[in-house]
Design a protein around this motif. Structure first.
Motif, PDB file in Angstrom:
ATOM      1  N   GLY A 292       0.785  -1.223   0.000  1.00 38.93           N
ATOM      2  CA  GLY A 292       0.000   0.000   0.000  1.00 38.93           C
ATOM      3  C   GLY A 292       0.817   1.274   0.000  1.00 38.93           C
ATOM      4  O   GLY A 292       0.257   2.378  -0.103  1.00 38.93           O
ATOM      5  N   GLN A 293       2.141   1.172   0.101  1.00 40.82           N
ATOM      6  CA  GLN A 293       3.007   2.354   0.121  1.00 40.82           C
ATOM      7  C   GLN A 293       2.991   3.058  -1.222  1.00 40.82           C
ATOM      8  O   GLN A 293       2.907   2.431  -2.283  1.00 40.82           O
ATOM      9  CB  GLN A 293       4.432   1.924   0.469  1.00 40.82           C
ATOM     10  N   ARG A 294       3.058   4.381  -1.203  1.00 44.47           N
ATOM     11  CA  ARG A 294       3.163   5.182  -2.417  1.00 44.47           C
ATOM     12  C   ARG A 294       4.624   5.555  -2.640  1.00 44.47           C
ATOM     13  O   ARG A 294       5.325   5.968  -1.693  1.00 44.47           O
ATOM     14  CB  ARG A 294       2.331   6.453  -2.283  1.00 44.47           C
ATOM     15  N   VAL A 295       5.109   5.402  -3.858  1.00 42.36           N
ATOM     16  CA  VAL A 295       6.512   5.676  -4.148  1.00 42.36           C
ATOM     17  C   VAL A 295       6.646   6.481  -5.427  1.00 42.36           C
ATOM     18  O   VAL A 295       5.786   6.441  -6.315  1.00 42.36           O
ATOM     19  CB  VAL A 295       7.337   4.368  -4.286  1.00 42.36           C
ATOM     20  N   ASP A 296       7.739   7.224  -5.502  1.00 40.74           N
ATOM     21  CA  ASP A 296       8.194   7.856  -6.740  1.00 40.74           C
ATOM     22  C   ASP A 296       9.091   6.833  -7.417  1.00 40.74           C
ATOM     23  O   ASP A 296      10.189   6.527  -6.926  1.00 40.74           O
ATOM     24  CB  ASP A 296       8.943   9.149  -6.420  1.00 40.74           C
ATOM     25  N   VAL A 297       8.638   6.275  -8.528  1.00 43.91           N
ATOM     26  CA  VAL A 297       9.316   5.127  -9.137  1.00 43.91           C
ATOM     27  C   VAL A 297      10.731   5.482  -9.560  1.00 43.91           C
ATOM     28  O   VAL A 297      11.679   4.729  -9.283  1.00 43.91           O
ATOM     29  CB  VAL A 297       8.511   4.584 -10.331  1.00 43.91           C
ATOM     30  N   ARG A 298      10.902   6.600 -10.237  1.00 44.28           N
ATOM     31  CA  ARG A 298      12.248   6.950 -10.691  1.00 44.28           C
ATOM     32  C   ARG A 298      13.183   7.152  -9.500  1.00 44.28           C
ATOM     33  O   ARG A 298      14.349   6.730  -9.526  1.00 44.28           O
ATOM     34  CB  ARG A 298      12.210   8.209 -11.553  1.00 44.28           C
ATOM     35  N   HIS A 299      12.690   7.803  -8.450  1.00 43.59           N
ATOM     36  CA  HIS A 299      13.525   8.018  -7.263  1.00 43.59           C
ATOM     37  C   HIS A 299      13.965   6.680  -6.674  1.00 43.59           C
ATOM     38  O   HIS A 299      15.143   6.504  -6.321  1.00 43.59           O
ATOM     39  CB  HIS A 299      12.754   8.826  -6.223  1.00 43.59           C
ATOM     40  N   GLU A 300      13.039   5.738  -6.565  1.00 41.74           N
ATOM     41  CA  GLU A 300      13.370   4.434  -5.993  1.00 41.74           C
ATOM     42  C   GLU A 300      14.374   3.685  -6.862  1.00 41.74           C
ATOM     43  O   GLU A 300      15.320   3.072  -6.354  1.00 41.74           O
ATOM     44  CB  GLU A 300      12.097   3.593  -5.826  1.00 41.74           C
ATOM     45  N   MET A 301      14.176   3.717  -8.177  1.00 41.14           N
ATOM     46  CA  MET A 301      15.081   2.996  -9.068  1.00 41.14           C
ATOM     47  C   MET A 301      16.455   3.675  -9.121  1.00 41.14           C
ATOM     48  O   MET A 301      17.489   3.000  -9.202  1.00 41.14           O
ATOM     49  CB  MET A 301      14.486   2.904 -10.476  1.00 41.14           C
ATOM     50  N   THR A 302      16.487   4.997  -9.060  1.00 46.14           N
ATOM     51  CA  THR A 302      17.766   5.706  -9.046  1.00 46.14           C
ATOM     52  C   THR A 302      18.536   5.394  -7.771  1.00 46.14           C
ATOM     53  O   THR A 302      19.754   5.145  -7.802  1.00 46.14           O
ATOM     54  CB  THR A 302      17.539   7.222  -9.170  1.00 46.14           C
ATOM     55  N   ARG A 303      17.837   5.409  -6.645  1.00 47.63           N
ATOM     56  CA  ARG A 303      18.480   5.097  -5.370  1.00 47.63           C
ATOM     57  C   ARG A 303      19.068   3.687  -5.390  1.00 47.63           C
ATOM     58  O   ARG A 303      20.190   3.452  -4.921  1.00 47.63           O
ATOM     59  CB  ARG A 303      17.449   5.230  -4.248  1.00 47.63           C
ATOM     60  N   LEU A 304      18.332   2.766  -5.985  1.00 43.50           N
ATOM     61  CA  LEU A 304      18.789   1.375  -6.037  1.00 43.50           C
ATOM     62  C   LEU A 304      19.991   1.215  -6.965  1.00 43.50           C
ATOM     63  O   LEU A 304      21.026   0.657  -6.571  1.00 43.50           O
ATOM     64  CB  LEU A 304      17.641   0.480  -6.507  1.00 43.50           C
ATOM     65  N   THR A 305      19.874   1.675  -8.208  1.00 46.85           N
ATOM     66  CA  THR A 305      20.962   1.462  -9.167  1.00 46.85           C
ATOM     67  C   THR A 305      22.197   2.254  -8.788  1.00 46.85           C
ATOM     68  O   THR A 305      23.320   1.837  -9.075  1.00 46.85           O
ATOM     69  CB  THR A 305      20.521   1.821 -10.595  1.00 46.85           C
ATOM     70  N   GLN A 306      22.001   3.390  -8.128  1.00 47.31           N
ATOM     71  CA  GLN A 306      23.160   4.150  -7.663  1.00 47.31           C
ATOM     72  C   GLN A 306      23.933   3.358  -6.608  1.00 47.31           C
ATOM     73  O   GLN A 306      25.168   3.314  -6.625  1.00 47.31           O
ATOM     74  CB  GLN A 306      22.702   5.494  -7.103  1.00 47.31           C
ATOM     75  N   ARG A 307      23.204   2.736  -5.691  1.00 44.23           N
ATOM     76  CA  ARG A 307      23.879   1.938  -4.674  1.00 44.23           C
ATOM     77  C   ARG A 307      24.608   0.752  -5.310  1.00 44.23           C
ATOM     78  O   ARG A 307      25.733   0.414  -4.926  1.00 44.23           O
ATOM     79  CB  ARG A 307      22.863   1.439  -3.646  1.00 44.23           C
TER      80      ARG A 307
ATOM     81  N   ALA B 110      15.683   2.777 -17.577  1.00 42.50           N
ATOM     82  CA  ALA B 110      15.027   1.622 -18.190  1.00 42.50           C
ATOM     83  C   ALA B 110      14.035   0.975 -17.228  1.00 42.50           C
ATOM     84  O   ALA B 110      12.909   0.620 -17.615  1.00 42.50           O
ATOM     85  CB  ALA B 110      16.076   0.606 -18.637  1.00 42.50           C
ATOM     86  N   LEU B 111      14.427   0.812 -15.963  1.00 45.01           N
ATOM     87  CA  LEU B 111      13.537   0.187 -14.982  1.00 45.01           C
ATOM     88  C   LEU B 111      12.304   1.044 -14.723  1.00 45.01           C
ATOM     89  O   LEU B 111      11.196   0.507 -14.534  1.00 45.01           O
ATOM     90  CB  LEU B 111      14.289  -0.055 -13.674  1.00 45.01           C
ATOM     91  N   THR B 112      12.446   2.351 -14.725  1.00 49.10           N
ATOM     92  CA  THR B 112      11.290   3.223 -14.547  1.00 49.10           C
ATOM     93  C   THR B 112      10.270   2.997 -15.643  1.00 49.10           C
ATOM     94  O   THR B 112       9.066   2.842 -15.387  1.00 49.10           O
ATOM     95  CB  THR B 112      11.734   4.699 -14.522  1.00 49.10           C
ATOM     96  N   TRP B 113      10.752   2.948 -16.897  1.00 54.69           N
ATOM     97  CA  TRP B 113       9.834   2.685 -18.013  1.00 54.69           C
ATOM     98  C   TRP B 113       9.251   1.278 -17.916  1.00 54.69           C
ATOM     99  O   TRP B 113       8.078   1.053 -18.254  1.00 54.69           O
ATOM    100  CB  TRP B 113      10.559   2.862 -19.346  1.00 54.69           C
ATOM    101  N   ILE B 114      10.028   0.304 -17.474  1.00 57.54           N
ATOM    102  CA  ILE B 114       9.531  -1.071 -17.363  1.00 57.54           C
ATOM    103  C   ILE B 114       8.337  -1.142 -16.418  1.00 57.54           C
ATOM    104  O   ILE B 114       7.310  -1.781 -16.726  1.00 57.54           O
ATOM    105  CB  ILE B 114      10.655  -2.014 -16.893  1.00 57.54           C
ATOM    106  N   TRP B 115       8.428  -0.484 -15.257  1.00 61.24           N
ATOM    107  CA  TRP B 115       7.311  -0.523 -14.311  1.00 61.24           C
ATOM    108  C   TRP B 115       6.068   0.136 -14.887  1.00 61.24           C
ATOM    109  O   TRP B 115       4.943  -0.338 -14.668  1.00 61.24           O
ATOM    110  CB  TRP B 115       7.699   0.146 -12.997  1.00 61.24           C
ATOM    111  N   LEU B 116       6.228   1.220 -15.628  1.00 58.51           N
ATOM    112  CA  LEU B 116       5.079   1.852 -16.272  1.00 58.51           C
ATOM    113  C   LEU B 116       4.445   0.911 -17.290  1.00 58.51           C
ATOM    114  O   LEU B 116       3.217   0.721 -17.311  1.00 58.51           O
ATOM    115  CB  LEU B 116       5.507   3.154 -16.953  1.00 58.51           C
ATOM    116  N   LEU B 117       5.272   0.292 -18.130  1.00 59.19           N
ATOM    117  CA  LEU B 117       4.751  -0.587 -19.177  1.00 59.19           C
ATOM    118  C   LEU B 117       4.068  -1.818 -18.589  1.00 59.19           C
ATOM    119  O   LEU B 117       3.011  -2.247 -19.070  1.00 59.19           O
ATOM    120  CB  LEU B 117       5.891  -0.995 -20.119  1.00 59.19           C
TER     121      LEU B 117
END
Length: 452
Positions: free
Chosen positions: A136-151, A273-280
């Motif tokens: 049920g959590q709301r997230v900013d997808v790009r922010h989450e994917m950027t945080r992950l791939t950056q790490r 790429a992952l941001t677009w994948i979740w949208l698609l």
């Protein structure tokens, strides 16, 4: 129609303005501009970007010939001022003997056998992210994917962690992306390097943030000792240990340029790429259901490992189809040298030849229903064969992206790790990309997490 059937007849494209040429039309809508060149004029079109005499090619065989000839009849276009501020004289922009030396030193750091060792870090970081998500959590997808791939890229590149600096780095890269896009679409593209516009000052400030953090990470690795650097698993240690044929190592500046290039390319392209994948996937229930079935069947609830990359064909096809529809890198220019020719047509030295992943990937001749998200088009027994270089998200020829294998494995393993535990329902989104260094969503993508 086979890619080699159509004859080549260079045609003139749209008329331009004095001095500016077609720059205004290109700047307003670069993606639409190249699509219109293809649809309205043909596969081999002449046009001008300001003072740059240009040719745009659309056919896969011409694209393959162009990319295969770089470093022989062509050189990469060092377009604009901003990109050089970020990557310096890295393998991305160097040419000739300098490029060959740097590529020979950098390429071994991302060979498939090394990517295998990085897979565990990709999955571990993804598991940590998923552990922090809640139903049920709301997230900013790009922010989450950027945080992950950056790490992921900092741990694999520097053998270190961000220690709270991820936000500053992410903000800096957002500024860099925006300013590079602004430069590409306007007259700033042709201003002398000494001119400091507000855009360029913002760019320099952002690059300073990147430099400071990268310098800290490099210093930490050097302080840990380089005697056994070749035995370490991180990319930076391999860069520091690399020697060319004459025994020379990369200079400190060269290490900085290659490290920044690997860092920027290593997380921005995959997070995009992952941001677009979740949208698609959110808008394609059938594709998402098939993905969930494959993950449940192959993984059975366990985290994926490197060997699962080959065992998850649908997961790979989802990634491949997303890269077709929304290729993070969307444009490749090359400058014709003396005696250069393309498809048997002589080109005047200095002519810039352009090809676009966006245009080619959405060409209905090679991809029926080109705007539809259909991972099944990549099935092994798919009826419509895709010509070579109709899909080229990582470029081609000798200058194919060095991190292509890393990016594909990372995207698939991250997707597999997260999608077996959560379903992302994205808010309504029109899928419009913003044109910068990469193709990012034009507006933030928000989603609700649903535990599976």
């Amino acid at each position: 129609m086979a890619a080699s059937e159509a004859p080549v007849r260079p045609v003139a494209g749209p008329r331009g303005l004095p001095l500016l040429g077609n720059l205004p039309a290109f700047g307003r809508d670069p993606l639409g501009f190249f699509t219109r060149l293809r649809d309205d004029y043909g596969d081999f079109v002449t046009w001008s970007l300001g003072p740059l005499r240009s040719v745009f090619v659309s056919r896969p065989d011409h694209i393959a010939e162009l990319l295969g000839a770089v470093e022989h009849g062509y050189e990469p276009l060092r377009i604009g001022w901003g990109l050089k501020q970020l990557v310096g004289d890295s393998v991305l922009l160097s040419t000739g003997e300098d490029w060959r030396r740097k590529r020979a030193l950098v390429q071994p750091t991302v060979r498939p056998r090394h990517v295998r060792t990085y897979a565990a870090t990709m999955v571990d970081c993804s598991v940590t992210l998923a552990d922090g998500w809640r139903d049920g959590q709301r997230v900013d997808v790009r922010h989450e994917m950027t945080r992950l791939t950056q790490r992921i890229v900092v741990r694999t590149l520097f053998g270190n962690d961000l220690e709270g600096e991820g936000g500053r780095l992410g903000d800096a890269m957002t500024v860099i992306q925006h300013e590079l896009g602004t430069e590409l679409r306007g007259v700033n593209l042709f201003l002398p390097s000494w001119v400091r516009t507000p855009s360029r000052r913002r760019m320099l400030a952002a690059v300073e943030v990147v430099d400071a953090e990268v310098e800290r990470l490099i210093d930490a690795r050097r302080a840990a000792g380089t005697d056994s650097a070749a035995d370490r698993d991180d990319l930076l240690s391999r860069l520091l240990a690399a020697r060319d044929e004459s025994g020379r190592a990369l200079t400190p500046r060269e290490v900085r340029d290659e490290a920044v290039t690997l860092w920027a390319a290593g997380h921005e392209t995959t997070s995009t790429a992952l941001t677009w994948i979740w949208l698609l996937l959110s808008t394609s229930p059938a594709a998402r259901s098939r993905l969930a079935e494959e993950l449940d069947r192959v993984l059975g609830g366990r985290p994926p490992v490197y060997e699962d990359y080959e065992r998850l064909p649908w997961t790979r096809q989802v990634v491949k189809e997303a890269l077709r529809l929304y290729p993070p890198a969307w444009l490749i220019p090359a400058v014709a040298g003396k005696g250069a020719a393309l498809a048997g047509v002589p080109l005047r030295a200095g002519t810039v030849v352009w090809c676009s992943q966006w245009s080619a990937h959405r060409d209905p001749r090679w991809f029926p229903g080109p705007t539809e998200f259909r991972p099944e088009r990549w099935d092994a027994d798919a009826p419509d064969a895709v010509p070579d270089h109709a899909w080229f998200p990582f470029g081609g020829g000798q200058r194919t992206c060095l991190g292509a294998r890393f990016a594909l494995v990372e995207a698939a393993l991250v997707l597999a790790t997260l999608a077996q535990r959560f379903r992302l329902e994205t808010d309504p989104h029109d899928g419009r990309p913003s044109v910068g260094l990469l193709l990012q969503p034009a507006v933030p993508l928000r989603a609700t997490l649903h535990a599976r």
